[in-house]
Design a protein around this motif. Structure first.
Motif, PDB file in Angstrom:
ATOM      1  N   ILE A 304       0.851  -1.203   0.000  1.00 32.25           N
ATOM      2  CA  ILE A 304       0.000   0.000   0.000  1.00 32.25           C
ATOM      3  C   ILE A 304       0.881   1.246   0.000  1.00 32.25           C
ATOM      4  CG2 ILE A 304      -1.771   1.292   1.275  1.00 32.25           C
ATOM      5  CD1 ILE A 304      -2.628  -1.372   2.570  1.00 32.25           C
ATOM      6  N   THR A 305       0.505   2.234  -0.809  1.00 32.09           N
ATOM      7  CA  THR A 305       1.174   3.531  -0.779  1.00 32.09           C
ATOM      8  C   THR A 305       0.693   4.282   0.453  1.00 32.09           C
ATOM      9  OG1 THR A 305       1.388   3.677  -3.174  1.00 32.09           O
ATOM     10  CG2 THR A 305       1.390   5.754  -1.967  1.00 32.09           C
ATOM     11  N   VAL A 306       1.638   4.682   1.309  1.00 37.44           N
ATOM     12  CA  VAL A 306       1.275   5.363   2.558  1.00 37.44           C
ATOM     13  C   VAL A 306       1.947   6.731   2.620  1.00 37.44           C
ATOM     14  CG1 VAL A 306       1.194   5.215   5.076  1.00 37.44           C
ATOM     15  CG2 VAL A 306       1.193   3.110   3.713  1.00 37.44           C
ATOM     16  N   GLY A 307       1.136   7.768   2.815  1.00 42.74           N
ATOM     17  CA  GLY A 307       1.654   9.115   3.051  1.00 42.74           C
ATOM     18  C   GLY A 307       1.443   9.487   4.508  1.00 42.74           C
ATOM     19  N   LEU A 308       2.038  10.623   4.892  1.00 44.98           N
ATOM     20  CA  LEU A 308       1.953  11.063   6.276  1.00 44.98           C
ATOM     21  C   LEU A 308       1.051  12.296   6.357  1.00 44.98           C
ATOM     22  CD1 LEU A 308       3.422   9.922   8.757  1.00 44.98           C
ATOM     23  CD2 LEU A 308       5.154  11.686   8.431  1.00 44.98           C
ATOM     24  N   GLY A 309       0.317  12.422   7.460  1.00 51.02           N
ATOM     25  CA  GLY A 309      -0.534  13.601   7.629  1.00 51.02           C
ATOM     26  C   GLY A 309      -0.582  14.032   9.071  1.00 51.02           C
ATOM     27  N   THR A 310      -0.929  15.297   9.271  1.00 53.27           N
ATOM     28  CA  THR A 310      -1.042  15.795  10.649  1.00 53.27           C
ATOM     29  C   THR A 310      -2.456  15.689  11.175  1.00 53.27           C
ATOM     30  OG1 THR A 310      -1.467  18.014   9.812  1.00 53.27           O
ATOM     31  CG2 THR A 310       0.816  17.476  10.402  1.00 53.27           C
ATOM     32  N   ASP A 311      -3.450  15.626  10.263  1.00 52.26           N
ATOM     33  CA  ASP A 311      -4.859  15.791  10.621  1.00 52.26           C
ATOM     34  C   ASP A 311      -5.074  17.256  11.012  1.00 52.26           C
ATOM     35  OD1 ASP A 311      -7.501  15.077  10.891  1.00 52.26           O
ATOM     36  OD2 ASP A 311      -7.150  13.487  12.351  1.00 52.26           O
ATOM     37  N   GLY A 312      -6.297  17.601  11.407  1.00 55.77           N
ATOM     38  CA  GLY A 312      -6.581  18.985  11.774  1.00 55.77           C
ATOM     39  C   GLY A 312      -5.837  19.393  13.028  1.00 55.77           C
ATOM     40  N   CYS A 313      -5.681  20.708  13.175  1.00 55.37           N
ATOM     41  CA  CYS A 313      -4.916  21.246  14.293  1.00 55.37           C
ATOM     42  C   CYS A 313      -5.502  20.901  15.649  1.00 55.37           C
ATOM     43  CB  CYS A 313      -4.867  22.760  14.180  1.00 55.37           C
ATOM     44  SG  CYS A 313      -3.211  23.337  13.973  1.00 55.37           S
ATOM     45  N   GLU A 354       6.160   9.413  -1.278  1.00 59.35           N
ATOM     46  CA  GLU A 354       5.017   8.505  -1.099  1.00 59.35           C
ATOM     47  C   GLU A 354       3.746   9.300  -0.787  1.00 59.35           C
ATOM     48  OE1 GLU A 354       5.047   5.090  -1.764  1.00 59.35           O
ATOM     49  OE2 GLU A 354       6.949   5.788  -2.580  1.00 59.35           O
ATOM     50  N   GLY A 355       3.885  10.388  -0.051  1.00 56.43           N
ATOM     51  CA  GLY A 355       2.742  11.264   0.194  1.00 56.43           C
ATOM     52  C   GLY A 355       2.220  11.837  -1.114  1.00 56.43           C
ATOM     53  N   ALA A 356       3.163  12.261  -1.974  1.00 50.83           N
ATOM     54  CA  ALA A 356       2.775  12.786  -3.287  1.00 50.83           C
ATOM     55  C   ALA A 356       2.050  11.705  -4.087  1.00 50.83           C
ATOM     56  CB  ALA A 356       4.015  13.276  -4.032  1.00 50.83           C
ATOM     57  N   ARG A 357       2.567  10.456  -4.027  1.00 53.75           N
ATOM     58  CA  ARG A 357       1.926   9.348  -4.750  1.00 53.75           C
ATOM     59  C   ARG A 357       0.518   9.086  -4.187  1.00 53.75           C
ATOM     60  NH1 ARG A 357       5.313   6.234  -7.282  1.00 53.75           N
ATOM     61  NH2 ARG A 357       6.870   6.373  -5.620  1.00 53.75           N
ATOM     62  N   ALA A 358       0.386   9.202  -2.879  1.00 52.76           N
ATOM     63  CA  ALA A 358      -0.905   8.937  -2.230  1.00 52.76           C
ATOM     64  C   ALA A 358      -1.993   9.886  -2.715  1.00 52.76           C
ATOM     65  CB  ALA A 358      -0.757   9.035  -0.713  1.00 52.76           C
ATOM     66  N   GLU A 364       4.753  15.207 -10.257  1.00 53.56           N
ATOM     67  CA  GLU A 364       5.033  16.647 -10.199  1.00 53.56           C
ATOM     68  C   GLU A 364       5.900  17.061  -9.021  1.00 53.56           C
ATOM     69  OE1 GLU A 364       3.619  19.455 -12.266  1.00 53.56           O
ATOM     70  OE2 GLU A 364       3.870  17.700 -13.534  1.00 53.56           O
ATOM     71  N   VAL A 365       5.677  16.436  -7.865  1.00 54.75           N
ATOM     72  CA  VAL A 365       6.391  16.863  -6.656  1.00 54.75           C
ATOM     73  C   VAL A 365       6.859  15.638  -5.851  1.00 54.75           C
ATOM     74  CG1 VAL A 365       5.082  19.021  -6.498  1.00 54.75           C
ATOM     75  CG2 VAL A 365       4.271  17.014  -5.247  1.00 54.75           C
ATOM     76  N   GLY A 366       7.488  15.874  -4.722  1.00 50.36           N
ATOM     77  CA  GLY A 366       7.848  14.795  -3.802  1.00 50.36           C
ATOM     78  C   GLY A 366       9.309  14.385  -3.863  1.00 50.36           C
ATOM     79  N   SER A 367      10.049  14.858  -4.879  1.00 52.12           N
ATOM     80  CA  SER A 367      11.488  14.572  -4.966  1.00 52.12           C
ATOM     81  C   SER A 367      12.141  15.690  -5.761  1.00 52.12           C
ATOM     82  CB  SER A 367      11.731  13.218  -5.636  1.00 52.12           C
ATOM     83  OG  SER A 367      11.183  13.212  -6.940  1.00 52.12           O
ATOM     84  N   LEU A 368      13.446  15.811  -5.605  1.00 60.11           N
ATOM     85  CA  LEU A 368      14.181  16.827  -6.367  1.00 60.11           C
ATOM     86  C   LEU A 368      14.779  16.154  -7.586  1.00 60.11           C
ATOM     87  CD1 LEU A 368      15.882  18.802  -3.426  1.00 60.11           C
ATOM     88  CD2 LEU A 368      13.677  19.197  -4.541  1.00 60.11           C
ATOM     89  N   GLU A 369      14.039  16.210  -8.699  1.00 58.94           N
ATOM     90  CA  GLU A 369      14.453  15.568  -9.937  1.00 58.94           C
ATOM     91  C   GLU A 369      14.157  16.500 -11.102  1.00 58.94           C
ATOM     92  OE1 GLU A 369      13.756  11.075 -10.124  1.00 58.94           O
ATOM     93  OE2 GLU A 369      12.260  11.688  -8.645  1.00 58.94           O
ATOM     94  N   VAL A 370      15.008  16.432 -12.114  1.00 57.37           N
ATOM     95  CA  VAL A 370      14.854  17.306 -13.284  1.00 57.37           C
ATOM     96  C   VAL A 370      13.469  17.122 -13.902  1.00 57.37           C
ATOM     97  CG1 VAL A 370      15.699  17.739 -15.629  1.00 57.37           C
ATOM     98  CG2 VAL A 370      17.319  17.396 -13.748  1.00 57.37           C
ATOM     99  N   GLY A 371      12.799  18.234 -14.160  1.00 59.35           N
ATOM    100  CA  GLY A 371      11.478  18.207 -14.784  1.00 59.35           C
ATOM    101  C   GLY A 371      10.343  18.367 -13.794  1.00 59.35           C
TER     102      GLY A 371
END
Ligand SMILES: [Zn+2]
Length: 447
Positions: A304-313, A354-358, A364-371
């Motif tokens: 499973i693709t798993v990203g991280l979150g804070t939930d609401g404040c 992985e958060g970006a994938r989720a 578009e984002v989630g790593s520093l790669e050309v493009g």
């Protein structure tokens, strides 16, 4: 891809570049060249060589340069309720404190102020993308747009009257009106539909919301399997567990983000993996509300693709993803009595690629790669609690917090410089929120 003749719009140099690319490359004395909002080059300065030319340069001063963090679960306006009610069980907290406060105090003005504060807090703490869900999400989207952040922003759907949706029979129509306004309106903003939970939305609402999301190619979000109470309820009403119930309704596919997933068995995890649904892990919220410990190492092992979150404040009580990484790593180690579980690189991936994938943004984002989009942050290398640096990944997960973030770039735009917001009136936003808090406080203690 480096050409002698290239002049970058911005060059971030003299940093330890933690790319989070496929090889997990880390480049000492590295630089990132940015053109037209995207990463045009990632390089390393060899002895005696000159830096490539650029219109603007940012000296990382030997700090850590890394992808902007991706928070896969927020309710931005809930910054308004930070610390309003703590140390309570989820249902008491929700039914007796949060829902009444929302009914009384949530309107477009307060949502705007709370969302702006959330955006400011996220930017100052190194988060460049968030996946949000709330009511009046239209106003949240305007705040995120004004702040210059990237967001997947879900209009909330629930089967009782809610702020901005007095007639809940129209909750899907209103979500669709929101989607119509924001789809393709801003390259940084992706609309989404957020069903509150399997116990606050009927089967019909869940299916209609999912169909509406699918019709427009949107991420469908839902809190799922958060507490044992929820699981008992669904089991009693539907005769199956939460994840099986959602699957029976046809809600599980690659465009569905399940938030929490604390109560899942092995078979349910295999089911989620097979369907391609994603998971948002919110360890601090789960700990604070004593919801339980999500089986994240097992979920990752199941594919499973798993990203991280804070939930609401109100259930965290901040939006600091650095703290969330630290908590995620340690929670699972102590749960399994095994310090090798959830190593720093795994946790960093969860907070970035992985958060970006989720949430469907890994191209578009989630790593520093050309493009890719130039969403990057710099951690100040000259802070007492970050010296020395043997391994920048260790520092990111175990030593750093949001307050160590020095500079933040989103889509090539410098939004935080030397710890200060460039384009937001933080003093003004905080004053607005404090005025709202005065009203909430007096309402709470009033007649
Ligand atoms: Zn939530």
């Amino acid at each position: 891809l480096t050409e002698e003749s290239t002049t970058y719009d911005r060059l971030v140099h003299n940093g330890r570049i933690v790319t989070v690319n496929g090889d997990f490359d880390i480049l000492d004395r590295g630089w990132v060249g940015i053109t037209d909002g995207r990463i045009a080059s990632v390089g390393q300065l060899a002895e005696g060589n000159l830096l490539p030319p650029a219109l603007h340069t940012t000296d990382a001063r030997d700090g850590i340069v890394m992808p902007g963090l991706v928070n896969t679960h927020t309710h931005l306006p809930m910054t308004l309720f930070r610390g309003l009610a703590d140390d309570l069980p989820l249902q008491t907290w929700l039914q007796e404190h949060i829902f009444p406060a929302e009914t009384r105090h949530i309107n477009p003005e307060t949502v705007e102020a709370g969302a702006l504060l959330g955006c400011a807090e996220m930017l100052l703490g190194g988060t460049t993308t968030c996946c949000d869900g709330y009511f009046l999400e239209d106003v949240v989207a305007e705040a995120v747009q004004a702040a210059g952040l990237r967001g997947v922003l879900g209009q909330g759907v629930i089967d009782f009257p809610a702020p901005g949706v007095p007639d809940c029979s129209r909750n899907i129509d209103q979500a669709l009106a929101y989607v119509a306004r924001w789809q393709n309106a801003d390259p940084l903003i992706s609309p989404s539909i957020f069903c509150h939970s399997p116990y606050t939305c009927s089967a019909e609402t869940l299916q209609n919301a999912k169909r509406a999301a699918d019709r427009h190619g949107l991420l469908f979000q839902i809190h799922a399997a958060e507490t044992r109470d929820e699981c008992d309820r669904i089991q009693a009403e539907q005769g199956v567990t939460v994840i099986r119930y959602l699957d029976r309704l046809g809600l599980l596919d690659h465009n569905t983000l399940l938030v929490h997933g604390v109560w899942m068995d092995e078979e349910e995890m295999e089911l989620i993996a097979r369907r391609g649904s994603r998971l948002s892990h919110n360890p601090q919220s789960n700990m604070k509300l004593a919801a339980g410990i999500a089986p994240i190492p097992q979920a990752i092992a199941a594919g499973i693709t798993v990203g991280l979150g804070t939930d609401g404040c109100a259930s965290n009580n901040n939006l600091d993803l650095f703290e969330e990484m630290d908590a995620a790593a340690k929670l699972h180690k102590v749960r399994h009595l095994d310090p090798t579980v959830m190593d720093a690189a795994t946790v960093l991936r969860m907070a970035t690629i992985e958060g970006a994938r989720a949430i469907g943004l890994n191209g578009e984002v989630g790593s520093l790669e050309v493009g890719k989009q130039a969403d990057l942050i710099i951690l100040d290398g000259r802070r007492a609690s970050l010296v020395p640096i043997y391994n920048p990944v260790s520092h990111i997960v175990y030593a750093a917090h949001g307050g160590h973030v020095r500079d933040v770039v989103v889509g090539g735009r410098l939004l935080v410089c030397e710890g200060r917001l460039m384009d937001m009136d933080l003093e003004g936003i905080m004053a607005r929120v404090n005025r709202i808090a005065d009203a909430i406080r007096s309402g709470k203690n009033g007649p």
